[in-house]
Structures are given as C-alpha cells and as structure tokens.
Design a protein around this motif. Structure first.
Motif, PDB file in Angstrom:
ATOM      1  N   ILE A   1       0.826  -1.422   0.062  1.00 58.39           N
ATOM      2  CA  ILE A   1       0.129   0.068   0.061  1.00 58.39           C
ATOM      3  C   ILE A   1       0.915   1.323   0.052  1.00 58.39           C
ATOM      4  O   ILE A   1       0.430   2.202  -0.893  1.00 58.39           O
ATOM      5  CB  ILE A   1      -0.930   0.261   1.215  1.00 58.39           C
ATOM      6  N   CYS A   2       2.085   1.101   0.830  1.00 62.04           N
ATOM      7  CA  CYS A   2       2.915   2.094   0.905  1.00 62.04           C
ATOM      8  C   CYS A   2       3.372   2.493  -0.613  1.00 62.04           C
ATOM      9  O   CYS A   2       3.555   3.493  -1.120  1.00 62.04           O
ATOM     10  CB  CYS A   2       4.113   1.813   1.766  1.00 62.04           C
ATOM     11  N   HIS A   3       3.793   1.581  -1.198  1.00 56.10           N
ATOM     12  CA  HIS A   3       4.135   1.289  -2.561  1.00 56.10           C
ATOM     13  C   HIS A   3       3.316   2.098  -3.551  1.00 56.10           C
ATOM     14  O   HIS A   3       3.661   3.034  -4.569  1.00 56.10           O
ATOM     15  CB  HIS A   3       4.874   0.108  -3.018  1.00 56.10           C
ATOM     16  N   CYS A   4       2.329   1.716  -3.498  1.00 49.38           N
ATOM     17  CA  CYS A   4       1.134   2.119  -4.449  1.00 49.38           C
ATOM     18  C   CYS A   4       0.997   3.746  -4.065  1.00 49.38           C
ATOM     19  O   CYS A   4       0.719   4.483  -5.098  1.00 49.38           O
ATOM     20  CB  CYS A   4      -0.165   1.163  -4.035  1.00 49.38           C
ATOM     21  N   LEU A   5       0.840   4.325  -2.853  1.00 45.90           N
ATOM     22  CA  LEU A   5       0.596   5.654  -2.681  1.00 45.90           C
ATOM     23  C   LEU A   5       1.524   6.362  -3.220  1.00 45.90           C
ATOM     24  O   LEU A   5       1.515   7.560  -3.681  1.00 45.90           O
ATOM     25  CB  LEU A   5       0.017   5.693  -1.131  1.00 45.90           C
TER      26      LEU A   5
ATOM     27  N   ARG B   1      12.618   2.961   0.398  1.00 44.52           N
ATOM     28  CA  ARG B   1      12.750   3.660  -0.989  1.00 44.52           C
ATOM     29  C   ARG B   1      11.536   4.384  -1.421  1.00 44.52           C
ATOM     30  O   ARG B   1      11.478   5.451  -1.801  1.00 44.52           O
ATOM     31  CB  ARG B   1      12.902   2.602  -2.169  1.00 44.52           C
ATOM     32  N   ASP B   2      10.459   3.695  -0.968  1.00 43.16           N
ATOM     33  CA  ASP B   2       9.051   4.485  -1.306  1.00 43.16           C
ATOM     34  C   ASP B   2       8.725   5.626  -0.583  1.00 43.16           C
ATOM     35  O   ASP B   2       8.366   6.511  -0.980  1.00 43.16           O
ATOM     36  CB  ASP B   2       8.002   3.293  -1.181  1.00 43.16           C
ATOM     37  N   ARG B   3       9.191   5.348   0.755  1.00 40.02           N
ATOM     38  CA  ARG B   3       9.020   6.711   1.558  1.00 40.02           C
ATOM     39  C   ARG B   3       9.971   7.672   1.206  1.00 40.02           C
ATOM     40  O   ARG B   3       9.609   8.828   1.012  1.00 40.02           O
ATOM     41  CB  ARG B   3       9.120   6.302   3.151  1.00 40.02           C
TER      42      ARG B   3
ATOM     43  N   ASP C   1      16.786   8.303   4.145  1.00 36.36           N
ATOM     44  CA  ASP C   1      15.773   6.982   4.124  1.00 36.36           C
ATOM     45  C   ASP C   1      16.818   6.235   3.110  1.00 36.36           C
ATOM     46  O   ASP C   1      16.781   4.994   3.086  1.00 36.36           O
ATOM     47  CB  ASP C   1      14.425   7.249   3.183  1.00 36.36           C
ATOM     48  N   TYR C   2      17.160   6.792   1.851  1.00 39.30           N
ATOM     49  CA  TYR C   2      17.964   6.128   1.038  1.00 39.30           C
ATOM     50  C   TYR C   2      19.379   5.577   1.505  1.00 39.30           C
ATOM     51  O   TYR C   2      19.825   4.682   1.454  1.00 39.30           O
ATOM     52  CB  TYR C   2      18.211   7.215  -0.236  1.00 39.30           C
ATOM     53  N   GLN C   3      20.009   6.729   2.578  1.00 38.64           N
ATOM     54  CA  GLN C   3      21.230   6.032   3.077  1.00 38.64           C
ATOM     55  C   GLN C   3      20.965   4.900   4.020  1.00 38.64           C
ATOM     56  O   GLN C   3      21.791   4.067   3.996  1.00 38.64           O
ATOM     57  CB  GLN C   3      21.653   7.448   3.905  1.00 38.64           C
ATOM     58  N   GLU C   4      19.890   4.825   4.779  1.00 38.69           N
ATOM     59  CA  GLU C   4      19.353   3.773   5.556  1.00 38.69           C
ATOM     60  C   GLU C   4      19.286   2.451   4.652  1.00 38.69           C
ATOM     61  O   GLU C   4      19.829   1.459   5.221  1.00 38.69           O
ATOM     62  CB  GLU C   4      18.323   4.163   6.419  1.00 38.69           C
TER      63      GLU C   4
END
Length: 501
Positions: free
Chosen positions: A310-314, A342-344, A360-363
C-alpha cells in the motif's frame, strides 16, 4: 437295477481317474516350462542388476516371484533390488517372506534388522540381530548393529523424557543422534519438528516434516502441518500446494478443506493485487490489499506485506502525504525493508523534504549496499537536496512536484501578476520584483517543458551553468538572468505590459 447303478458308478470312477492322469501330465509339462522361464528371469535380473539397470531387473524378479512363490532366494534377490532403488518399505515384506520360507536364513534376518533399525523399530531389530548371533555368534555386523539398537533405545527414552519436561532444545540435541541412527523413522522427525515449532524455527520444522510425507502412508497430518507452516511464513503458494496433497489423499478431510479455502481466497487476493500493480492500477491494488488484511488478520506477515505494498502504491500514485504516513507505519513493522525506505524516500521527494529522502536512501543502502536502484535513488535525492538549496522551481511557484501543466501555468500567472515590476514604485522594490519575476518566469519555462522538467526532477537544473557545463536551457550563465531572448528590464524607459491570456 442295482447292478446297473454299480456299473454306472464304476464308469464315472474310471472317467475321473483318466481325467486326473491327463491333468497330471499337463501340469508336469507346465511346471517344466515355468521352471525354465523362472531361471531365465532370474538370470536376466542378475545381469541387469549388475549393469545397474535396476527398474528392468526388478521387472524380471517380479516375474520370477509370480512363477515360483516358494523360492526364498527369489524374494531375497528382489528385496535387494528394492533396496538399491531406495524402496526399503517394499523390501521389508520380501525379506519377511524369505525368512518365513527359511527361518534359518541369517542373511535375510540381518538385512531386515538393518532396515528395522533405520525405521526406528528397535525392539524388532533387536530380535533379528539376536537371532543372527544365535545362529552365528561370530557375526560382527550383527553384534555392532545390536549395540546401536541399544543406543537408540536409550536415546529415544531420553528424548521423550526431555520433551515431557518441555526441554525442547535438549530434545533436539538428543534427536540429532536418534535420527542419525533411524533416518527412516517418521516419529523421530515429527518429534523434532514439534520442538522446532516450539523454539520458533518453522523452517527447520519444515525440513523435518517433508520426508515424513513419504515415510508414512496417508500422512495427511504432515501435509496439513506443512501447509500451515508455509502459510505462517507468508509462502502461500507452497501452502496451497501442500494442502492440495492432503486433499488428494482424502477430498473429504474437513481440516484440510477448511484450510484450503482460506489459503485459496487469500492467494487469489494477493495475486490479483500484484496484477493491478503491474498494470499501474494502484487504487485497485490498495483496495485488494486492504481486503487481504481482513481475510487474514492474525498472521503478521500478510499485514506487514499488505502495508508495504500500500505504501508502494501511494508513493507511485504520487499521494505524498498519505504515502509518508503509510510507509512510516510499514517501516515500524519491518524496519530493514529497503523497498519501504525507497518508497518513503520517493514520497519525501514529492513532498520536497529532500533531507529526509536522503536519510531514507542512506539507511536503505546500509542494508543493501549493492542495490543499484538504491544507489541511484540516493544520488538523485542528494542532487535534489543540493538543488533545493540553490533554486527550487516548484517552491518558487508554490506547487507540488506532481503538479500538472495546468496547475503550473495557473500558479505562474498569479505570481507573475503579483510580482510584475510595474506594480512597485521604489527602486529597491523594483529590483526585488525583477529578481522574483525572473525566477517565476524561469520556473515556468523549466516546469512546462517536459524535457527540462525531467532533468530538473533528476536533480539537474537545466538553467544552471554548473549543471549544464556552460550550455542547455535559455538561462545562460546568471541564474537570475532572463531565460528568453531578451530582458524586458534592460532599459529603464521600457515599460513591459504583461498579458494574462
């Protein structure tokens, strides 16, 4: 009259005697032919066995047994082929039959004892090894196997005692040696599987249960248990496959059928949701994942998976705020999931929160340093962060990154009218208005041109000479220069009239 009856009986007796003689002669002929055929089958079986053609050898031994069911050696030889084929359960009845036909046949007893030991039938194995030693006290193999039988009996008792005391790790430790001694014992594997389940190691339980479906006839319980374990791990296709095996054994099994309906329904929902994502029908996919969470609310994996998707779709449908909220919830449930991060990150970019996107990308990169998509996403987020610290065309116009051309044009017209230099009187105000007006015009130029906007979204300012290495875009060298062919404010006497059409 009496004499006639006697003559009649005498004739019948004579006829019967003649018939018996004829049948006896025919039977002798048949037995003679059958004996030759049996020898031929045995010889062919021996040759094929020596050549390693086990299936063909077995066929000839089948024919030999059918031709002479009283020959103990034929049963023994067929048992040897079964063992070579790995079919110990089929070999056991042949060895038993050979022993029944010849009770002092020690080789068959020794072989049967070995099979019984591997099957975990310690008491029966003991009887066979003791019988061999009774007939041949010097048989070292029988003596060694008898000692192993005693070890198996002691260890089995220790394992059961540990299990009753709920010492599951202790039981597993003992069962390692038990299964080494009796690898064909389904009870031993099922006991260790039960311990693994209690210890929270379902995959190890699956490894032990898989062989039991072949070691035990009609093992529906094992198929159902395997299906439930795969289901709990989120492996619904494997779960469906195992429960179908249960129903093949008995289509009326209520437990298996009930579980089958649940797995089938959930599998259909998940597959349909993924199909919607593949077709970019994100709203439809969200609805299906929400339905899947209602179908299975008790297994954490499916809820976590649904929230991730759902996160990805949004995020993909550019609903930035909703995506950030959904992805944050999914991240709490699965903090090492790089796809949630990635999606966030992409949602943060849409929301122009570039620092958070970089974080987020670094994490995500910490969890998977080799992932190309994550590396590229981090580079882009870093470019956008650097870009935002210079000139952000979306912020200049006050629109979101997913704004369409109509929204961009509308924002541009409103701001251009507001910041037109003719609206200001003092020299200082006019200079500030000119600067703002040029930025607004530059933002419109970039964001309404698909190619230039694509470059900007990738972290490259098409009007920045540093990004363009001296070319590209109409801006030239100065980021505040007029992006078109002339600067309407180049002459103090020139009055620019703005059209709002």
């Amino acid at each position: 009259m009496e004499a006639g009856r006697r003559r009649g009986l005498s004739g019948i007796v004579s006829s019967l005697s003649l018939l018996c003689v004829i049948l006896d002669l025919q039977l002798d002929g048949l037995l003679g032919a059958s004996h030759a055929e049996i020898e031929q089958h045995l010889e062919m079986g021996r040759k094929l066995l020596a050549a390693g053609q086990l299936a063909e050898a077995l066929s000839h031994y089948h024919s030999a047994v059918e031709g002479d069911s009283k020959n103990y050696l034929t049963y023994y030889k067929r048992a040897a082929v079964f063992l070579a084929l790995g079919k110990s359960k089929s070999a056991l009845p042949d060895l038993t039959k050979a022993i029944q036909l010849k009770p002092d046949f020690l080789a068959a007893r020794l072989q049967r004892g070995n099979i019984l030991l591997k099957q975990g039938s310690a008491q029966e194995a003991r009887e066979d090894f003791e019988a061999v030693l009774l007939g041949n006290p010097g048989n070292e193999e029988a003596r060694s196997q008898l000692a192993l039988t005693g070890e198996l009996e002691r260890l089995s008792e220790d394992a059961q005692a540990a299990y009753r005391q709920r010492d599951y790790q202790g039981t597993v430790t003992v069962m390692e040696r038990v299964i080494e001694l009796s690898p064909w014992d389904p009870d031993a594997r099922e006991l260790r599987a039960a311990c693994f389940i209690e210890l929270g190691e379902p995959r190890k339980a699956i490894q032990d249960l898989n062989p039991t479906t072949k070691l035990r006839n009609d093992n529906r319980a094992a198929f159902l248990q395997l299906s439930r374990l795969h289901y709990s791990l989120g492996e619904h296709p494997d779960s469906l496959s195992q429960v179908r095996e249960c129903l093949k054994l008995d289509q009326d099994d209520q437990e298996c059928f009930s579980h089958y309906k649940q797995v089938k329904k959930l599998s259909k929902q998940l597959e349909s949701a993924e199909h919607s994502i593949s077709e970019q029908r994100y709203e439809d996919a969200i609805e299906k994942y929400e339905a899947a969470m209602k179908t299975e609310p008790n297994v954490p994996f499916y809820t976590t998976r649904a929230k991730e998707r759902i996160c990805h779709c949004l995020s993909r449908s550019k609903r930035a705020r909703e995506a950030i909220e959904a992805c944050s919830e999914a991240h709490q449930r699965d903090p090492r999931n790089i796809f949630i991060l990635r999606d966030r990150a992409e949602a943060f970019i849409l929301n122009q929160e570039y620092e958070k996107a970089v974080e987020d990308y670094q994490e995500a990169r910490e969890f998977d340093a080799e992932n190309q998509e994550i590396r590229e996403g981090l580079e882009r987020a870093q470019k956008l962060l650097k870009q935002s610290q210079k000139r952000d065309y979306y912020k200049i116009l006050g629109v979101h990154r997913n704004a369409n051309k109509q929204e961009i044009t509308k924002a541009y017209r409103k701001l251009a009218q507001q910041w037109h230099p003719d609206n200001f009187q003092s020299e200082g105000q006019k200079k500030e208005a000119e600067k703002r007006f040029i930025d607004i015009a530059s933002a419109k130029e970039v964001l309404t041109d698909p190619e230039m906007r694509q470059k900007f979204d990738a972290g490259e300012d098409p009007l920045d000479p540093e990004s363009q290495q001296g070319g590209g875009g109409g801006g030239g060298g100065n980021p505040n220069s007029w992006p078109f062919e002339f600067n309407p404010f180049g002459s103090g006497n020139f009055h620019f009239k703005f059209n709002y059409n």
